[in-house]
Design an enzyme around this catalytic site. Structure first.
Site, PDB file in Angstrom:
ATOM      1  CG  HIS A  21       3.331  -3.300   6.271  1.00 21.44           C
ATOM      2  ND1 HIS A  21       3.779  -3.276   6.943  1.00 21.44           N
ATOM      3  CD2 HIS A  21       2.237  -2.401   5.672  1.00 21.44           C
ATOM      4  CE1 HIS A  21       4.305  -2.236   7.085  1.00 21.44           C
ATOM      5  NE2 HIS A  21       3.318  -1.282   6.122  1.00 21.44           N
ATOM      6  CG  HIS A  49       5.367   0.687   2.238  1.00 27.05           C
ATOM      7  ND1 HIS A  49       4.704   1.487   2.726  1.00 27.05           N
ATOM      8  CD2 HIS A  49       5.069  -0.123   3.838  1.00 27.05           C
ATOM      9  CE1 HIS A  49       3.788   1.612   3.640  1.00 27.05           C
ATOM     10  NE2 HIS A  49       3.753   1.119   4.079  1.00 27.05           N
ATOM     11  CD  GLU A  77       0.780  -0.476   8.684  1.00 22.75           C
ATOM     12  OE1 GLU A  77       1.670   0.037   9.163  1.00 22.75           O
ATOM     13  OE2 GLU A  77       0.043  -0.691   8.096  1.00 22.75           O
ATOM     14  CB  CYS A  80       3.691   5.443   5.255  1.00 21.10           C
ATOM     15  SG  CYS A  80       4.211   4.427   6.682  1.00 21.10           S
ATOM     16  CG  HIS A 119       1.063 -12.024  -3.217  1.00 22.57           C
ATOM     17  ND1 HIS A 119       0.099 -12.624  -2.031  1.00 22.57           N
ATOM     18  CD2 HIS A 119       1.757 -12.289  -2.880  1.00 22.57           C
ATOM     19  CE1 HIS A 119       1.235 -13.450  -1.098  1.00 22.57           C
ATOM     20  NE2 HIS A 119       2.565 -12.948  -2.128  1.00 22.57           N
ATOM     21  CG  HIS A 176      -0.563   0.310   2.709  1.00 23.38           C
ATOM     22  ND1 HIS A 176      -1.095   0.747   3.793  1.00 23.38           N
ATOM     23  CD2 HIS A 176       1.033  -0.129   2.748  1.00 23.38           C
ATOM     24  CE1 HIS A 176      -0.174   0.852   4.465  1.00 23.38           C
ATOM     25  NE2 HIS A 176       0.642   0.487   3.865  1.00 23.38           N
TER      26      HIS A 176
END
Length: 158
Positions: free
Chosen positions: A30, A28, A131, A24, A69, A15
């Site tokens: 998670h 990137h 997260e 952010c 994904h 995201h």
């Protein structure tokens, strides 16, 4: 009296947070963990609110089909959309707001869970999105008011 169960589902997604102003704002990803809290006023003949395997199938199928994904972006993030369309193949999911952990939990609780649980006799009362190992956000329905409450906890930053 009501009974509550929880089912944990893991998924990976990328995201970026539009207008974040910090790291952010970059793409990137998670390794997320989603905890689904489900409540029922009665048990079936076996003694369950809902079978854990049914809950897993419903939630995991939705996550696999929509977020796993892939990239989550704000529906107004034209820059991210244009960039993602260049990559083939690439999956992305547009959310009506920034895909923060708080908003992901809220979206699952308010938009996804009611439809998935319709007809099961169970209802979602909370969703927690981890997260990182140390940070989660939770959306839950207040038992008294019926309002949705969103909160975040970041153990490393408290």
């Amino acid at each position: 009296m009501s009974l509550t169960i929880m089912r944990r589902i893991r998924f990976c997604a990328g995201h970026r947070l539009m207008h974040h102003g910090g790291m952010c704002e970059n793409f990137h990803g998670h390794n997320y963990v989603a905890d689904f809290y489900v409540e029922g006023d009665k048990q079936d003949e076996i003694g369950r609110v809902i079978d854990f395997s049914v809950l897993k199938k419903l939630m995991k199928t939705w996550l696999d089909d929509n977020w796993d994904h892939g990239f989550l972006i704000h529906q107004d993030d034209d820059n991210a959309r244009q960039g993602l369309k260049i990559i083939k193949p690439c999956r992305y999911f547009e959310m009506p707001y920034n895909p923060t952990a708080e908003n992901m939990a809220l979206y699952l609780l308010k938009e996804v869970c009611p439809g998935l649980l319709a007809g099961t006799g169970a209802r979602a009362t909370g969703v927690r999105i981890w997260e990182t190992d140390d940070s989660f956000a939770e959306a839950k329905i207040d038992g008294e008011s019926g309002e949705t409450v969103v909160m975040a906890a970041m153990a490393d930053e408290i």
